[in-house]
Design an enzyme around this catalytic site. Structure first.
Site, PDB file in Angstrom:
ATOM      1  N   HIS A   1      -0.588   4.873   6.883  1.00  0.00           N
ATOM      2  CA  HIS A   1      -0.332   5.252   5.505  1.00  0.00           C
ATOM      3  C   HIS A   1      -0.051   6.755   5.385  1.00  0.00           C
ATOM      4  CE1 HIS A   1      -2.693   1.500   5.178  1.00  0.00           C
ATOM      5  NE2 HIS A   1      -1.799   1.249   4.241  1.00  0.00           N
TER       6      HIS A   1
ATOM      7  N   GLY B   1      -1.836  -4.311   1.021  1.00  0.00           N
ATOM      8  CA  GLY B   1      -1.952  -5.473   1.883  1.00  0.00           C
ATOM      9  C   GLY B   1      -1.028  -6.615   1.525  1.00  0.00           C
TER      10      GLY B   1
ATOM     11  N   SER C   1       0.805  -1.218   0.000  1.00  0.00           N
ATOM     12  CA  SER C   1       0.000   0.000   0.000  1.00  0.00           C
ATOM     13  C   SER C   1       0.840   1.271   0.000  1.00  0.00           C
ATOM     14  CB  SER C   1      -0.940   0.008   1.208  1.00  0.00           C
ATOM     15  OG  SER C   1      -0.214  -0.149   2.419  1.00  0.00           O
TER      16      SER C   1
ATOM     17  N   ASP D   1      -5.358   6.560   9.866  1.00  0.00           N
ATOM     18  CA  ASP D   1      -5.018   5.233  10.389  1.00  0.00           C
ATOM     19  C   ASP D   1      -3.628   5.196  11.007  1.00  0.00           C
ATOM     20  OD1 ASP D   1      -3.318   5.311   8.212  1.00  0.00           O
ATOM     21  OD2 ASP D   1      -4.356   3.742   7.092  1.00  0.00           O
TER      22      ASP D   1
ATOM     23  N   ASN E   1       3.867  -5.423   5.790  1.00  0.00           N
ATOM     24  CA  ASN E   1       2.698  -6.211   6.190  1.00  0.00           C
ATOM     25  C   ASN E   1       3.075  -7.526   6.852  1.00  0.00           C
ATOM     26  OD1 ASN E   1       0.478  -4.493   5.345  1.00  0.00           O
ATOM     27  ND2 ASN E   1       1.146  -4.895   3.261  1.00  0.00           N
TER      28      ASN E   1
END
Length: 218
Positions: free
Chosen positions: A196, A80, A43, A193, A109
């Site tokens: 990011h 992801g 991402s 979040d 991840n």
């Protein structure tokens, strides 16, 4: 009539030759065809939560054009994705695009999911070797994890990228988010979040990648 037709064909032939001289075809004939840069990421490279065209990979395309570097970018990043996912996809991508440079931006991840560090390192090594065997030069883009993971895990995770780069003689960017996640206010440049980066951070991300990437562009 034959002479008129010959004269017309000759003029069209000359005109066509002149037009060809204005297009990129001679560049291809001279062996300067645009080299392909394949970005295999997650991402961080897939513009998660951003408007299209504002991520660092899109900004890379613009920088290449501005500096008149004959290269095209294939962004094969998937939000992801893990190193295992990248490993499963890489072979087909190499066969399809035949890249001159492969940028591997994966691993974050793996840490978020608590996957074994050895598996992450093994996958990075496998992808690096596969890309090199296909004739590509490789740039590993490292990630770091917050200190709440524990000092030992944090150090070993960062070291995995360094180890693979050293063993496989690949280029390395130690930390994609340098100057962003380690700034005085680590949350300022992130989306809600807190994972990011916002669009404002992506020019810095490109600046972190660019010095090492440029060395690989021939």
């Amino acid at each position: 009539m034959k002479r008129t037709a010959y004269r017309r064909d000759f003029i069209l032939s000359v005109a066509a030759g002149t037009l060809v001289g204005l297009c990129p075809l001679p560049t291809l004939a001279q062996g300067k065809a645009a080299q392909v840069i394949l970005v295999l990421g997650d991402s961080m490279s897939a513009e998660y939560g951003l408007a299209r065209g504002t991520g660092w990979v899109a900004l890379l395309e613009k920088r290449l054009a501005q500096q008149k570097i004959p290269a095209t970018v294939v962004n094969a990043s998937v939000s992801g994705d893990t190193t295992a996912g990248g490993r499963s996809r890489l072979g087909a991508l190499l066969a399809q695009h035949k890249p001159a440079v492969v940028v591997i931006e994966l691993g974050g991840n793996d840490a978020l999911r608590g996957l074994p560090l050895q598996s992450t390192e093994d996958n990075l090594a496998w992808m690096t070797q596969a890309a090199q065997d296909a004739g590509a030069r490789v740039l590993l883009v490292g990630m770091q994890v917050p200190p709440n993971y524990g000092a030992s895990y944090t150090q070993r995770f960062a070291a995995a990228f360094e180890t693979v780069a050293r063993q496989r003689k690949a280029a390395l960017v130690p930390f994609l988010l340098k100057g962003i996640a380690d700034g005085p206010d680590p949350t300022a440049m992130f989306q809600s979040d807190r994972i990011h980066p916002r669009a404002e951070a992506h020019p810095r991300m490109l600046d972190n990648v660019w010095p090492e990437l440029k060395k690989l562009l021939r």
